[in-house]
Design an enzyme around this catalytic site. Sequence first.
Site, mmCIF file in Angstrom:
data_model
loop_
_atom_site.group_PDB
_atom_site.id
_atom_site.type_symbol
_atom_site.label_atom_id
_atom_site.label_comp_id
_atom_site.label_asym_id
_atom_site.label_seq_id
_atom_site.Cartn_x
_atom_site.Cartn_y
_atom_site.Cartn_z
ATOM 1 N N ASP A 212 42.175 -26.775 -31.363
ATOM 2 C CA ASP A 212 42.560 -26.841 -32.781
ATOM 3 C C ASP A 212 42.186 -28.186 -33.405
ATOM 4 O O ASP A 212 42.181 -29.215 -32.732
ATOM 5 C CB ASP A 212 44.079 -26.614 -32.893
ATOM 6 C CG ASP A 212 44.491 -26.231 -34.306
ATOM 7 O OD1 ASP A 212 43.619 -25.830 -35.091
ATOM 8 O OD2 ASP A 212 45.692 -26.336 -34.607
ATOM 9 N N HIS B 223 33.452 -27.207 -37.053
ATOM 10 C CA HIS B 223 33.274 -26.183 -36.015
ATOM 11 C C HIS B 223 32.026 -26.489 -35.176
ATOM 12 O O HIS B 223 32.013 -26.280 -33.966
ATOM 13 C CB HIS B 223 33.172 -24.797 -36.644
ATOM 14 C CG HIS B 223 34.444 -24.379 -37.344
ATOM 15 N ND1 HIS B 223 35.678 -24.497 -36.757
ATOM 16 C CD2 HIS B 223 34.669 -23.857 -38.574
ATOM 17 C CE1 HIS B 223 36.609 -24.057 -37.586
ATOM 18 N NE2 HIS B 223 36.021 -23.673 -38.703
ATOM 19 N N LEU C 288 33.652 -21.605 -11.398
ATOM 20 C CA LEU C 288 34.608 -21.712 -12.512
ATOM 21 C C LEU C 288 34.522 -20.432 -13.330
ATOM 22 O O LEU C 288 33.428 -20.006 -13.712
ATOM 23 C CB LEU C 288 34.244 -22.914 -13.404
ATOM 24 C CG LEU C 288 34.981 -23.005 -14.749
ATOM 25 C CD1 LEU C 288 36.458 -23.323 -14.565
ATOM 26 C CD2 LEU C 288 34.361 -24.071 -15.644
HETATM 27 C C1 IPE Z 1 44.736 -21.121 -33.265
HETATM 28 O O1 IPE Z 1 44.499 -22.078 -34.237
HETATM 29 C C2 IPE Z 1 43.511 -20.303 -33.014
HETATM 30 C C3 IPE Z 1 42.397 -20.991 -32.353
HETATM 31 C C4 IPE Z 1 42.397 -22.221 -31.929
HETATM 32 C C5 IPE Z 1 41.223 -20.184 -32.153
HETATM 33 P P1 IPE Z 1 44.847 -21.823 -35.768
HETATM 34 O O2 IPE Z 1 44.416 -23.053 -36.480
HETATM 35 O O3 IPE Z 1 44.281 -20.542 -36.229
HETATM 36 O O4 IPE Z 1 46.431 -21.703 -35.727
HETATM 37 P P2 IPE Z 1 47.506 -21.880 -36.880
HETATM 38 O O5 IPE Z 1 47.085 -21.021 -38.033
HETATM 39 O O6 IPE Z 1 47.520 -23.333 -37.275
HETATM 40 O O7 IPE Z 1 48.812 -21.476 -36.264
HETATM 41 C C1 IPE Z 2 40.226 -24.581 -34.650
HETATM 42 O O1 IPE Z 2 40.157 -25.520 -35.667
HETATM 43 C C2 IPE Z 2 39.062 -23.615 -34.684
HETATM 44 C C3 IPE Z 2 39.436 -22.228 -34.972
HETATM 45 C C4 IPE Z 2 40.621 -21.793 -35.230
HETATM 46 C C5 IPE Z 2 38.366 -21.261 -34.954
HETATM 47 P P1 IPE Z 2 40.710 -25.203 -37.113
HETATM 48 O O2 IPE Z 2 39.609 -24.631 -37.937
HETATM 49 O O3 IPE Z 2 41.943 -24.401 -37.057
HETATM 50 O O4 IPE Z 2 41.038 -26.657 -37.618
HETATM 51 P P2 IPE Z 2 42.244 -27.094 -38.553
HETATM 52 O O5 IPE Z 2 43.501 -26.652 -37.874
HETATM 53 O O6 IPE Z 2 42.055 -26.433 -39.876
HETATM 54 O O7 IPE Z 2 42.134 -28.586 -38.622
HETATM 55 MG MG MG Z 3 43.907 -24.903 -36.935
#
Ligand code: IPE
Ligand code: IPE
Ligand code: MG
Length: 244
Positions: A22, A39, A133
């Site tokens: 995240d 990303h 792995l």
């Molecule tokens: C969880 O992260 C999903 C992934 C890392 C793929 P999100 O960014 O979607 O989660 P929330 O919305 O903050 O709970």
């Molecule tokens: C995690 O990073 C990637 C996915 C959920 C695909 P985020 O895109 O959720 O990043 P934040 O939480 O908005 O910073």
């Molecule tokens: Mg996120």
Amino acid sequence: MGIVQSTTFLPDPPAHIAIIMDGNGRWATRRSLSRLKGHEQGAKAVREAVKGCRELGVPYLTLFAFSSENWKRPEEEVNHLMGLFKFFIKRELKELKEVGVRVNFIGDMSRLPEDIQKLANFACEETHENNDLVLTIALNYGAQAEIVTAAKLLAEQVKAGNLDPQDICEEKLAGFLDTSDMPDPDLIIRTSGEKRLSNFLLWQSAYSELVFLDVLWPDFDKTCLEQAIEEYYGRCRRYGAVSV
Ligand code: IPE
Ligand code: IPE
Ligand code: MG
């Protein structure tokens, strides 16, 4: 040499590490970049995680790449993520195969674009003989939906007369989850400072140790992995019993 490797008498590394990757969006926003750039950088951190687990001898690594709720994001971001998944598998597959990584996917793949489904199947087939792995990528994964699917499959068995409801137990249900052929995660790491599971491995995390790191996913590296494992080593896992 990192902390984990430099200490002589350490227990085995966790058999299964799962990571909620995240913070890509915040990493980009802090640099006045578009979330899409975050990303792209995040994909590089995936290489770090895989390399780190291989070097530390972790046999199972599961990465949460796209949740069943992430479809709620703007179409442009979802499309970009789908493109990145394709690009990543295509670019990394040869090396993953060579270094002994078995690629695996969990989640409802049927809703993903067909070319990703094909590529994912190809990656699994190409690497199915590897054992060093097991790299599981959770794509369109949601734990509640996974449990509902398992419940439906159990109900079908009951309906067909092949299962007595009284025989439904934890092991039987777990046998119908996407993760039936892997151990439950010992350690779940979430980056970005958020402290929640966001519908990731809810059944399997019953006794997982949770480590929350403040680092944003694109900045994750082997040192972060070692830091999380060190915290894990400091935990006392009691499984409801008393410590010895
Ligand atoms: C969880 O992260 C999903 C992934 C890392 C793929 P999100 O960014 O979607 O989660 P929330 O919305 O903050 O709970
Ligand atoms: C995690 O990073 C990637 C996915 C959920 C695909 P985020 O895109 O959720 O990043 P934040 O939480 O908005 O910073
Ligand atoms: Mg996120």
